[in-house]
Design a protein around this motif. Structure first.
Motif, PDB file in Angstrom:
ATOM      1  N   MET A  51     -32.806 -54.362  73.703  1.00 36.32           N
ATOM      2  CA  MET A  51     -32.216 -55.698  73.809  1.00 36.32           C
ATOM      3  C   MET A  51     -33.328 -56.732  73.791  1.00 36.32           C
ATOM      4  SD  MET A  51     -29.196 -55.230  76.647  1.00 36.32           S
ATOM      5  CE  MET A  51     -27.748 -54.227  76.291  1.00 36.32           C
ATOM      6  N   ASP A  52     -33.313 -57.601  72.781  1.00 40.28           N
ATOM      7  CA  ASP A  52     -34.359 -58.615  72.636  1.00 40.28           C
ATOM      8  C   ASP A  52     -33.821 -59.961  73.113  1.00 40.28           C
ATOM      9  OD1 ASP A  52     -36.605 -60.016  72.039  1.00 40.28           O
ATOM     10  OD2 ASP A  52     -36.607 -59.587  69.888  1.00 40.28           O
ATOM     11  N   GLU A  53     -34.058 -60.280  74.364  1.00 38.41           N
ATOM     12  CA  GLU A  53     -33.563 -61.516  74.977  1.00 38.41           C
ATOM     13  C   GLU A  53     -32.071 -61.731  74.697  1.00 38.41           C
ATOM     14  OE1 GLU A  53     -36.019 -64.926  75.492  1.00 38.41           O
ATOM     15  OE2 GLU A  53     -37.508 -64.090  74.127  1.00 38.41           O
ATOM     16  N   PRO A  54     -31.228 -60.791  75.097  1.00 37.29           N
ATOM     17  CA  PRO A  54     -29.810 -60.842  74.710  1.00 37.29           C
ATOM     18  C   PRO A  54     -29.031 -61.991  75.335  1.00 37.29           C
ATOM     19  CG  PRO A  54     -30.158 -59.145  76.365  1.00 37.29           C
ATOM     20  CD  PRO A  54     -31.518 -59.633  75.962  1.00 37.29           C
ATOM     21  N   CYS A  55     -29.583 -62.631  76.358  1.00 32.07           N
ATOM     22  CA  CYS A  55     -28.836 -63.692  77.043  1.00 32.07           C
ATOM     23  C   CYS A  55     -29.399 -65.083  76.807  1.00 32.07           C
ATOM     24  CB  CYS A  55     -28.806 -63.415  78.551  1.00 32.07           C
ATOM     25  SG  CYS A  55     -28.056 -61.836  78.992  1.00 32.07           S
ATOM     26  N   SER A  56     -30.437 -65.206  75.988  1.00 36.01           N
ATOM     27  CA  SER A  56     -31.134 -66.492  75.890  1.00 36.01           C
ATOM     28  C   SER A  56     -30.259 -67.583  75.282  1.00 36.01           C
ATOM     29  CB  SER A  56     -32.418 -66.345  75.079  1.00 36.01           C
ATOM     30  OG  SER A  56     -32.132 -66.011  73.745  1.00 36.01           O
ATOM     31  N   ALA A  57     -29.248 -67.205  74.499  1.00 37.70           N
ATOM     32  CA  ALA A  57     -28.382 -68.218  73.880  1.00 37.70           C
ATOM     33  C   ALA A  57     -27.043 -68.353  74.602  1.00 37.70           C
ATOM     34  CB  ALA A  57     -28.138 -67.851  72.408  1.00 37.70           C
ATOM     35  N   LEU A  58     -26.915 -67.716  75.774  1.00 36.55           N
ATOM     36  CA  LEU A  58     -25.622 -67.675  76.456  1.00 36.55           C
ATOM     37  C   LEU A  58     -25.584 -68.597  77.666  1.00 36.55           C
ATOM     38  CD1 LEU A  58     -24.923 -63.820  76.454  1.00 36.55           C
ATOM     39  CD2 LEU A  58     -24.310 -65.522  74.721  1.00 36.55           C
ATOM     40  N   ASP A  59     -24.359 -69.037  78.015  1.00 36.80           N
ATOM     41  CA  ASP A  59     -24.175 -69.841  79.217  1.00 36.80           C
ATOM     42  C   ASP A  59     -24.274 -68.940  80.453  1.00 36.80           C
ATOM     43  OD1 ASP A  59     -21.333 -68.952  80.158  1.00 36.80           O
ATOM     44  OD2 ASP A  59     -21.134 -69.278  78.008  1.00 36.80           O
ATOM     45  N   PRO A  60     -24.406 -69.508  81.656  1.00 35.81           N
ATOM     46  CA  PRO A  60     -24.601 -68.699  82.867  1.00 35.81           C
ATOM     47  C   PRO A  60     -23.497 -67.662  83.112  1.00 35.81           C
ATOM     48  CG  PRO A  60     -25.171 -70.972  83.333  1.00 35.81           C
ATOM     49  CD  PRO A  60     -24.586 -70.945  81.938  1.00 35.81           C
ATOM     50  N   LYS A  61     -22.243 -68.028  82.839  1.00 34.11           N
ATOM     51  CA  LYS A  61     -21.150 -67.094  83.088  1.00 34.11           C
ATOM     52  C   LYS A  61     -21.246 -65.894  82.136  1.00 34.11           C
ATOM     53  CE  LYS A  61     -16.101 -66.803  83.410  1.00 34.11           C
ATOM     54  NZ  LYS A  61     -14.822 -67.526  83.241  1.00 34.11           N
ATOM     55  N   SER A  62     -21.513 -66.151  80.858  1.00 34.02           N
ATOM     56  CA  SER A  62     -21.644 -65.063  79.889  1.00 34.02           C
ATOM     57  C   SER A  62     -22.878 -64.215  80.191  1.00 34.02           C
ATOM     58  CB  SER A  62     -21.743 -65.629  78.470  1.00 34.02           C
ATOM     59  OG  SER A  62     -20.557 -66.313  78.119  1.00 34.02           O
ATOM     60  N   THR A  63     -23.953 -64.877  80.637  1.00 35.20           N
ATOM     61  CA  THR A  63     -25.165 -64.152  81.014  1.00 35.20           C
ATOM     62  C   THR A  63     -24.876 -63.189  82.154  1.00 35.20           C
ATOM     63  OG1 THR A  63     -26.650 -65.902  80.286  1.00 35.20           O
ATOM     64  CG2 THR A  63     -27.493 -64.411  81.979  1.00 35.20           C
ATOM     65  N   ARG A  83     -22.073 -61.814  82.881  1.00 29.29           N
ATOM     66  CA  ARG A  83     -21.243 -60.705  82.396  1.00 29.29           C
ATOM     67  C   ARG A  83     -22.094 -59.682  81.651  1.00 29.29           C
ATOM     68  NH1 ARG A  83     -19.321 -56.977  82.458  1.00 29.29           N
ATOM     69  NH2 ARG A  83     -17.371 -56.125  81.660  1.00 29.29           N
ATOM     70  N   VAL A  84     -23.026 -60.137  80.836  1.00 34.40           N
ATOM     71  CA  VAL A  84     -23.899 -59.213  80.109  1.00 34.40           C
ATOM     72  C   VAL A  84     -24.803 -58.449  81.088  1.00 34.40           C
ATOM     73  CG1 VAL A  84     -25.787 -59.029  78.435  1.00 34.40           C
ATOM     74  CG2 VAL A  84     -23.804 -60.460  77.924  1.00 34.40           C
ATOM     75  N   GLU A  85     -25.315 -59.149  82.095  1.00 27.93           N
ATOM     76  CA  GLU A  85     -26.155 -58.478  83.097  1.00 27.93           C
ATOM     77  C   GLU A  85     -25.357 -57.407  83.844  1.00 27.93           C
ATOM     78  OE1 GLU A  85     -28.058 -61.257  85.693  1.00 27.93           O
ATOM     79  OE2 GLU A  85     -29.269 -62.139  84.096  1.00 27.93           O
ATOM     80  N   GLU A  86     -24.123 -57.731  84.178  1.00 23.71           N
ATOM     81  CA  GLU A  86     -23.248 -56.760  84.836  1.00 23.71           C
ATOM     82  C   GLU A  86     -23.031 -55.546  83.920  1.00 23.71           C
ATOM     83  OE1 GLU A  86     -18.544 -56.705  86.138  1.00 23.71           O
ATOM     84  OE2 GLU A  86     -19.615 -58.624  86.144  1.00 23.71           O
ATOM     85  N   LEU A  87     -22.856 -55.829  82.646  1.00 26.19           N
ATOM     86  CA  LEU A  87     -22.654 -54.775  81.653  1.00 26.19           C
ATOM     87  C   LEU A  87     -23.879 -53.866  81.551  1.00 26.19           C
ATOM     88  CD1 LEU A  87     -20.987 -53.544  79.378  1.00 26.19           C
ATOM     89  CD2 LEU A  87     -21.783 -55.376  77.886  1.00 26.19           C
ATOM     90  N   ILE A  88     -25.069 -54.450  81.586  1.00 27.60           N
ATOM     91  CA  ILE A  88     -26.294 -53.647  81.537  1.00 27.60           C
ATOM     92  C   ILE A  88     -26.314 -52.661  82.700  1.00 27.60           C
ATOM     93  CG2 ILE A  88     -28.821 -53.770  81.823  1.00 27.60           C
ATOM     94  CD1 ILE A  88     -28.671 -56.451  80.229  1.00 27.60           C
TER      95      ILE A  88
END
Length: 261
Positions: free
Chosen positions: A181-193, A195-200
């Motif tokens: 994963m190459d900075e998978p959250c850098s373009a996301l808003d805090p809520k989406s970030t 969710r992705v962190e939870e998914l990881i």
């Protein structure tokens, strides 16, 4: 000062890197890296911009092959298999070592076709198999309940956070061993970030995850191990909790505490 991975023994590494150097033309971007990645754990790669994190990540599934004039030295092994072997099937390598990019990159196809793309490339045509895999991957990416009624609609209609989770679903649909994963959250808003962190956290039960992040808090939240890069060198590698609380190297401490970078 480079910190050798032998100082931390990984009992069953999925990827072993030995004396890895990488060149763009005559410019040496990575210098003599030794690193082992523990199986079914999350390892964060941190360091300032231009330090070699993303270049290193792309070495792990030979994405750098696409750049003219590059050269790699040293050994990279995936479960004992030499990644840079001349006769290696690179398509198969990228199935085993999937990648999620900084900017979500869904194809201009339906949600369903995005998820099963890799399976179709592999020659799988059985609709029931594709449908079962699609559902399983979307559930794995925490997206099934949000899209199950519009699988035939364009993936480009999803939100940014949904698109990134779709790309994660596409990566896991082909049953990889490792997810980069190459900075998978850098373009996301805090809520989406979040969710992705939870998914990881959920995905680490089945996959080895290696994530490049500029966000120190994110590295601390999601990773089990952290590797700190600086100017193409691996400065320090260790358990995330230990590195963030008591780094062995002064340069690591300065970076983590925000004194530079």
């Amino acid at each position: 000062m480079t910190m050798k991975s032998t100082e931390i023994q990984i009992a069953d590494p999925v990827i072993e890197v030995e004396k890895l150097s990488f060149y763009y033309g005559s410019t040496e971007a990575l210098h003599n890296i030794d690193l082992q990645f523990p199986r079914r754990q999350v390892t964060a790669l941190i360091g300032p911009s231009g330090c070699g994190k993303s270049t290193f990540l792309r070495c792990l599934n030979r994405m750098n092959d696409m750049i003219d004039g590059t050269r790699v030295e040293g050994s990279l092994r995936l479960n004992g298999m030499e990644i840079n072997a001349a006769n290696l099937d690179v398509i198969e390598l990228r199935r085993r070592v999937g990648m999620v990019f900084q900017k979500s990159n869904p194809f201009p196809k339906s949600i369903f076709e995005n998820v099963v793309y890799g399976m179709r490339i592999a020659g799988i045509r059985d609709r029931s198999v594709l449908a079962e895999t699609c559902e399983k991957a979307l559930r794995g990416a925490g997206l099934w309940d949000e899209v199950k009624d519009r699988l035939n609609q364009s993936a480009l209609g999803l939100s940014g956070g949904q698109m990134q989770r779709l790309c994660i679903a596409r990566a896991i649909a082909v049953n990889p061993e490792v997810i980069l994963m190459d900075e998978p959250c850098s373009a996301l808003d805090p809520k989406s970030t979040a969710r992705v962190e939870e998914l990881i956290g959920e995905l680490r039960e089945n996959y080895t995850i290696i994530i490049v992040t500029h966000n120190m808090q994110q590295a601390a939240r999601v990773s089990d191990y952290t590797a700190f890069f600086f100017e193409g060198l691996l400065v320090e590698f260790g358990l995330t909790n230990q590195m963030f609380l008591k780094p062995r190297n002064k340069q690591t401490e300065d970076y983590i505490t925000g004194r530079f970078g």
